[in-house]
Design an enzyme around this catalytic site. Structure first.
Site, PDB file in Angstrom:
ATOM      1  N   ARG A 130      -2.537   3.285   3.743  1.00 57.57           N
ATOM      2  CA  ARG A 130      -3.284   2.264   3.000  1.00 57.57           C
ATOM      3  C   ARG A 130      -2.350   1.158   2.551  1.00 57.57           C
ATOM      4  O   ARG A 130      -1.153   1.327   2.497  1.00 57.57           O
ATOM      5  CB  ARG A 130      -3.935   2.906   1.764  1.00 57.57           C
ATOM      6  CG  ARG A 130      -5.334   3.402   2.015  1.00 57.57           C
ATOM      7  CD  ARG A 130      -5.943   3.933   0.741  1.00 57.57           C
ATOM      8  NE  ARG A 130      -6.424   2.876  -0.139  1.00 57.57           N
ATOM      9  CZ  ARG A 130      -5.979   2.649  -1.377  1.00 57.57           C
ATOM     10  NH1 ARG A 130      -5.015   3.364  -1.884  1.00 57.57           N
ATOM     11  NH2 ARG A 130      -6.500   1.684  -2.100  1.00 57.57           N
ATOM     12  N   LYS A 195       2.642  13.854  -2.600  1.00 53.08           N
ATOM     13  CA  LYS A 195       1.559  13.627  -1.632  1.00 53.08           C
ATOM     14  C   LYS A 195       1.597  14.639  -0.481  1.00 53.08           C
ATOM     15  O   LYS A 195       2.613  14.793   0.191  1.00 53.08           O
ATOM     16  CB  LYS A 195       1.680  12.202  -1.093  1.00 53.08           C
ATOM     17  CG  LYS A 195       0.531  11.806  -0.225  1.00 53.08           C
ATOM     18  CD  LYS A 195       0.206  10.353  -0.407  1.00 53.08           C
ATOM     19  CE  LYS A 195      -0.729   9.847   0.647  1.00 53.08           C
ATOM     20  NZ  LYS A 195      -1.232   8.517   0.351  1.00 53.08           N
ATOM     21  N   ARG A 330      -1.162   4.715 -10.444  1.00 50.64           N
ATOM     22  CA  ARG A 330      -0.075   5.663 -10.713  1.00 50.64           C
ATOM     23  C   ARG A 330      -0.047   6.027 -12.184  1.00 50.64           C
ATOM     24  O   ARG A 330      -0.559   5.277 -13.027  1.00 50.64           O
ATOM     25  CB  ARG A 330       1.264   5.084 -10.262  1.00 50.64           C
ATOM     26  CG  ARG A 330       1.587   3.722 -10.809  1.00 50.64           C
ATOM     27  CD  ARG A 330       2.893   3.249 -10.176  1.00 50.64           C
ATOM     28  NE  ARG A 330       3.279   1.960 -10.690  1.00 50.64           N
ATOM     29  CZ  ARG A 330       3.694   0.949  -9.946  1.00 50.64           C
ATOM     30  NH1 ARG A 330       3.750   1.058  -8.639  1.00 50.64           N
ATOM     31  NH2 ARG A 330       4.058  -0.180 -10.502  1.00 50.64           N
TER      32      ARG A 330
HETATM   33  C1  BTN Z   1      -2.604   6.759   3.084  1.00 43.00           C
HETATM   34  O1  BTN Z   1      -2.583   7.683   2.275  1.00 43.00           O
HETATM   35  O2  BTN Z   1      -1.981   5.713   2.889  1.00 43.00           O
HETATM   36  C2  BTN Z   1      -3.444   6.929   4.321  1.00 43.00           C
HETATM   37  C3  BTN Z   1      -2.689   7.655   5.393  1.00 43.00           C
HETATM   38  C4  BTN Z   1      -3.499   7.876   6.648  1.00 43.00           C
HETATM   39  C5  BTN Z   1      -2.645   8.367   7.801  1.00 43.00           C
HETATM   40  C6  BTN Z   1      -3.475   8.747   8.985  1.00 43.00           C
HETATM   41  S1  BTN Z   1      -2.537   9.579  10.234  1.00 43.00           S
HETATM   42  C7  BTN Z   1      -3.887   9.471  11.329  1.00 43.00           C
HETATM   43  C8  BTN Z   1      -4.489   8.098  11.143  1.00 43.00           C
HETATM   44  N1  BTN Z   1      -3.799   7.136  11.968  1.00 43.00           N
HETATM   45  C9  BTN Z   1      -3.128   6.240  11.251  1.00 43.00           C
HETATM   46  O3  BTN Z   1      -2.438   5.323  11.720  1.00 43.00           O
HETATM   47  N2  BTN Z   1      -3.301   6.479   9.945  1.00 43.00           N
HETATM   48  C10 BTN Z   1      -4.168   7.613   9.723  1.00 43.00           C
END
Ligand code: BTN
Length: 337
Positions: A130, A195, A330
């Site tokens: 994100r 996380k 946070r």
């Molecule tokens: C976050 O917490 O910032 C979101 C992370 C999401 C990661 C997943 S891995 C599979 C899918 N492909 C990506 O490029 N991102 C999501």
């Protein structure tokens, strides 16, 4: 696609974490010992550490299980399996979300409402998190999963869906006896403030009609600390949390089943049926927090979520209702005092 595919048979044999001699490997794969050695040298590019010991051969420092569609399907009941149009496992891709969205744009996914297309990768070279963050995605160690689903009720019907997906992941992991998890608004799964998993939901198509939901899920399974050096947030993985190696195929089956059933529940009742569960799992509830946007930050006390999944933040100016978007939450430094 890189040449990773040609390394898979060798990775497959070494995945048990035991020593295999060069001649044994050469015999099994029908190539010379020096070709084995050349391939072993390429493992470093994938972040796979190999021990080479004279007289014993080669062994992966960390054993791993490669993803296999037949094993994933085996963990999904027939009734659920029939809604899966395709399940694809890629060796290496930039991002499973970007890949799925390209397939949509190119008209290569012809899903009916209610059907899913599932895309997994062993490694992502440009995994997306994100807020424009990178999602570090080393080979074979974690889950990088994207599920695509068509909806015909417009974007508004997806409000709060990320929260339902987060709870679905928690349900799946609890079934696998993972302890101590909680959710952090809007899309993080944490264990003791670190996380464990994240969700990236992307939507394309007609915002008031037929649109495609691209649900990206990243779960840390067993990371080699060296691969995670660039990650700035505190992180953990299932190995640290449970002390056991997790079968990634089973994990994918469980997560897919729970996400599919949560989406059905969401379609029937909206977020309503998830709100109490969210409050029970919310690690920020009643905590002093700081909400950071690209331009400013607001201090307040997190008071759970609204009926639509917005964050309720009690501030000195009153209760603010914060919808998703480019914000991050946070714990405020005041908590530590
Ligand atoms: C976050 O917490 O910032 C979101 C992370 C999401 C990661 C997943 S891995 C599979 C899918 N492909 C990506 O490029 N991102 C999501």
């Amino acid at each position: 696609m890189t040449t990773t595919g040609s390394l898979l048979p060798l990775i497959g044999i070494l995945s048990d974490g035991r020593f295999h001699s060069g001649s044994e490997l050469g015999r099994q794969l029908g190539i010379s010992r020096s070709a084995i050695w050349k391939n072993i040298c390429k493992f470093a590019e994938l972040g796979l550490e190999v021990h080479a010991v004279r007289g014993k051969g080669y062994k992966l420092k960390y054993p791993l299980t490669l993803l296999e569609s037949s094993r994933i399907y085996a963990g999904i009941p027939d009734g659920t399996r029939s809604s899966i149009l395709q399940l694809e496992i890629l060796d290496t891709i930039d991002s499973t979300n970007s890949h799925a969205m390209r397939l949509i744009q190119q008209g290569k996914l012809s899903l009916q409402p209610g059907q899913y297309s599932i895309h997994l990768a062993e490694q992502q070279s440009d995994g997306k998190g994100r807020r424009g963050r990178q999602w570090i995605s080393p080979f074979g160690q974690n889950i990088y999963l994207t599920m695509v689903r068509l909806i015909d009720t417009g974007v508004i019907a997806t409000e709060g869906l990320t929260l339902a997906v987060g709870l679905a992941i928690i349900r799946a992991l609890r079934e696998l006896k993972v302890p101590g998890m909680g959710v952090k608004w809007p899309n993080d799964i944490l264990v003791e403030g670190r996380k464990l998993a994240g969700i990236l939901l992307e939507i394309s198509g007609d915002i008031s009609g037929i649109c495609q939901l691209t649900i990206g899920v990243g779960i840390n399974v067993r990371n080699q600390p060296e691969s995670m050096e660039q990650v700035s947030q505190p992180w953990t993985d299932l190995y640290q949390v449970t002390g056991k190696a997790m079968n990634r195929n089973l994990l994918v089956s469980q997560v897919v089943c729970h996400i599919m059933s949560a989406l059905k529940e969401f379609e029937n009742n909206g977020l309503k049926s998830f709100i109490a569960e969210w409050q029970d799992n919310d690690v920020m509830k009643d905590q002093q927090v700081e909400l950071v946007t690209t331009r400013s930050s607001v201090q307040g006390i997190a008071r759970g979520i609204s009926e639509t999944g917005a964050l309720l933040l009690e501030t000195s100016q009153g209760m603010q209702v914060i919808n998703g978007g480019e914000v991050s939450l946070r714990k405020s430094a005041l908590n530590d005092s």
